[in-house]
Design an enzyme around this catalytic site. Structure first.
Site, PDB file in Angstrom:
ATOM      1  N   GLY A 191      28.502  45.753  45.623  1.00  0.00           N
ATOM      2  CA  GLY A 191      28.345  44.302  45.586  1.00  0.00           C
ATOM      3  C   GLY A 191      27.007  43.919  44.987  1.00  0.00           C
ATOM      4  O   GLY A 191      26.113  44.763  44.849  1.00  0.00           O
TER       5      GLY A 191
ATOM      6  N   CYS B 170      27.642  52.386  46.893  1.00  0.00           N
ATOM      7  CA  CYS B 170      26.580  51.538  46.342  1.00  0.00           C
ATOM      8  C   CYS B 170      26.090  50.551  47.414  1.00  0.00           C
ATOM      9  O   CYS B 170      25.477  50.957  48.383  1.00  0.00           O
ATOM     10  CB  CYS B 170      27.056  50.846  45.073  1.00  0.00           C
ATOM     11  N   TYR B 171      26.362  49.242  47.277  1.00  0.00           N
ATOM     12  CA  TYR B 171      25.927  48.305  48.317  1.00  0.00           C
ATOM     13  C   TYR B 171      26.507  48.688  49.673  1.00  0.00           C
ATOM     14  O   TYR B 171      25.848  48.520  50.712  1.00  0.00           O
ATOM     15  CB  TYR B 171      26.337  46.879  47.964  1.00  0.00           C
TER      16      TYR B 171
ATOM     17  N   HIS C 194      29.210  55.078  41.704  1.00  0.00           N
ATOM     18  CA  HIS C 194      30.563  54.526  41.788  1.00  0.00           C
ATOM     19  C   HIS C 194      31.595  55.610  41.451  1.00  0.00           C
ATOM     20  O   HIS C 194      31.876  55.861  40.279  1.00  0.00           O
ATOM     21  CB  HIS C 194      30.714  53.353  40.815  1.00  0.00           C
TER      22      HIS C 194
ATOM     23  N   GLU D 134      34.729  55.385  41.765  1.00  0.00           N
ATOM     24  CA  GLU D 134      36.014  54.790  41.376  1.00  0.00           C
ATOM     25  C   GLU D 134      36.152  54.568  39.881  1.00  0.00           C
ATOM     26  O   GLU D 134      37.270  54.399  39.376  1.00  0.00           O
ATOM     27  CB  GLU D 134      36.215  53.457  42.112  1.00  0.00           C
TER      28      GLU D 134
ATOM     29  N   ASP E 136      56.297  42.724  34.650  1.00  0.00           N
ATOM     30  CA  ASP E 136      56.134  42.345  36.047  1.00  0.00           C
ATOM     31  C   ASP E 136      57.307  41.513  36.560  1.00  0.00           C
ATOM     32  O   ASP E 136      57.862  41.786  37.618  1.00  0.00           O
ATOM     33  CB  ASP E 136      54.820  41.584  36.236  1.00  0.00           C
TER      34      ASP E 136
ATOM     35  N   LYS F 140      49.513  47.866  37.763  1.00  0.00           N
ATOM     36  CA  LYS F 140      50.487  47.946  36.685  1.00  0.00           C
ATOM     37  C   LYS F 140      51.205  49.297  36.656  1.00  0.00           C
ATOM     38  O   LYS F 140      52.425  49.351  36.428  1.00  0.00           O
ATOM     39  CB  LYS F 140      49.801  47.675  35.340  1.00  0.00           C
TER      40      LYS F 140
END
Length: 519
Positions: free
Chosen positions: A55, A82-83, A167, A169, A225, A367
């Site tokens: 964040g 991180c944060y 990070h 991710e 979608d 997706k």
């Protein structure tokens, strides 16, 4: 029921949705919650572990986000990113301070204490922080270091509390997926049961329980979608579903015919086509501001559905193909603490006096999960793997005023571009089939006129921008390195075959800082 999900608390990172996607890739269900969501809402999913996102805040700022008490009282494994790591440190009595040198970008991290989360040795990671840990909380030890971070990762292994300053991710941390898999599968003990078949089964049960014997309308656009959402609801309730396809005049070349063939004849759905081109273009006349376009299209779209519903009788439910990235990019800052990007037609463009109850069976899917569900439902590959297309259609690729003439110009240029890419074998069925295969490609028509010469005639015509990107998740993307001779051929065809265009440019911008779409 044995706890089997991961709760992700969002402290405002633009990468928060990526954390959720990585957990899902491990076939573990997770949900993303604002950091200050009520405890009972978060605990309703019966988590077996928590992940705290990054964040933009500093833990010492007034009203800075904090870790809810119930997280630390739960005794469950926690991973702060991180944060999230800084907030964990602050909550447990450690010290956080401003780093002497802000770390942003690639950095080398070295594991200094073997642990269940990190690999041994040195490895590249993606850093993005200004503050750093100055003193660890009691019971923690240093797990990894970097040149600027003496506490690049920390852990209290006995309590299964972990923090990483980088990070894991993002794509730029090559070993990050493995780290997150270790956390959710081994440290948290979450079972890998989140599969396409289980998604379909659970969605069918929820839809049946909610709808009962009532009727449902489906908003079919022909995109991936809406196609998968429609098929999923049809699996659940069969003939109670009526699929309505609005030809808004904002479709790609040949799209109406493809939709009618696939849904009406291919899937056996009750499909009704509504002629709406004149109404949409009339509503958009003179409008150039992107957000206004989206809201006008959203409202016109839903009003046509309401009229069709009245004609068909009492139908209380409407299906929409909203997916997770739609939700995060449309969320206001006070809802998920992340900066708003734009309003999506599927989320923010609907009027406040909507007369339908929305059924959004894909709302928490990414997706790639949507496509996997489509395959599990037996949808034809040409539907499941077709090019992504925004809800407002060509209106958000036709910058400036949307007119029938400009739409025809854009439609023709787009068809040339995508057909040439297809012929060159560059539009991969899957985004990761081949290195460099294109995940999304389209043309945009710019309200920019420039001088040109065609034969001996001076021209003053519009510009077409070509956009092609490679991506794994559509949250981040890079521009595709297309062969120069292919670009030359595409440009030549567009200028020679599309009346009113005398210049073609290629978009070399990644996401971020740009979005994939131009509006």
């Amino acid at each position: 029921m044995t706890p089997s999900a991961i709760a992700i608390l969002d402290f405002g990172s633009q990468y928060s949705q990526l954390i959720a996607r990585r957990v899902r890739e491990a076939q573990v269900y997770c949900e993303l919650f604002p950091w200050d969501a009520p405890a009972e809402v978060v605990q309703a999913i019966e988590p077996c572990g928590y992940i705290l996102s990054g964040g933009p805040s500093s833990v010492y700022e007034p009203n800075a986000p904090t870790i809810p008490d119930y997280v630390l009282r739960s005794g469950l494994p926690v991973l702060g990113i991180c944060y999230g790591m800084q907030a964990l440190t602050h909550a447990l009595g450690g010290q956080v301070g401003a780093a002497q040198a802000r770390e942003y970008g690639l950095a080398d991290v070295r594991t200094v204490h073997s642990n269940p989360l990190l690999p041994d040795g040195s490895y590249p990671v993606w850093m993005s922080h200004g503050d750093r840990i100055e003193q660890l909380p009691e019971g923690f030890e240093v797990l990894a270091i970097s040149a600027n971070s003496p506490f690049a990762a920390m852990g209290d292994l006995s309590r299964q509390l972990y923090g990483v300053q980088f990070h894991p991710e993002v794509h730029h941390t090559p070993g990050g997926r493995a780290m997150l898999r270790k956390f959710v599968l081994k440290i948290c003990g979450a079972p890998p049961t989140w599969t396409p078949d289980s998604i379909v089964r659970q969605a069918v049960e929820r839809i049946r329980a909610r709808v009962g014997r009532q009727r449902v309308l489906s908003a079919v656009s022909g995109g991936v979608d809406s196609s998968v959402a429609t098929a999923l609801v049809h699996r659940a309730i069969g003939d109670q579903l009526t699929a309505v396809f609005v030809d808004n005049g904002l479709l790609r070349h040949g799209e109406r015919e493809q939709v009618e063939d696939a849904f009406g004849r291919g899937l056996g759905l009750n499909l009704i086509t509504v002629e709406g081109e004149e109404r949409f273009l009339s509503a958009l006349r003179g409008v150039t501001e992107p957000e206004s376009k989206r809201k006008i299209i959203g409202e016109t779209f839903i009003r046509l559905f309401e009229a069709e519903a009245r004609r068909l009788g009492e139908i209380p439910f409407l299906v929409q193909g909203t997916i997770y990235p739609d939700v995060v990019e449309s969320s206001a800052p006070d809802r998920n603490k992340a900066h708003r990007i734009k309003t999506h037609h599927n989320v923010g463009g609907l009027p406040s006096d909507l007369s339908f109850e929305l059924i959004e069976p894909l709302r928490y899917l990414f997706k790639d999960e949507v496509r996997a569900v489509g395959e599990a439902l037996g949808l034809p590959s040409e539907l499941v793997w077709r090019q992504p297309f925004p809800g407002p259609g060509l209106a958000v690729r036709c910058l400036g005023e949307v007119t029938a003439e400009r739409l025809a110009r854009l439609r023709a240029a787009d068809a040339i571009f995508t057909s040439e890419l297809q012929a060159a074998g560059l539009l991969g069925r899957r985004m990761t089939d081949e290195p460099g295969s294109i995940a999304q490609a389209f043309a945009a028509l710019l309200p920019v006129q420039s001088v040109g010469v065609m034969g001996d005639v001076r021209t003053y015509q519009e510009t077409v921008a070509l956009r092609a990107v490679t991506t794994e998740d559509f949250m981040t993307a890079d521009w595709a390195r297309l062969p120069h001779d292919l670009l030359a051929r595409i440009s030549s065809r567009i200028v020679n075959e599309v009346k009113g265009v005398n210049r073609v440019v290629y978009d070399l911008t990644s996401k971020p800082p740009a979005t994939i779409e131009w509006e």
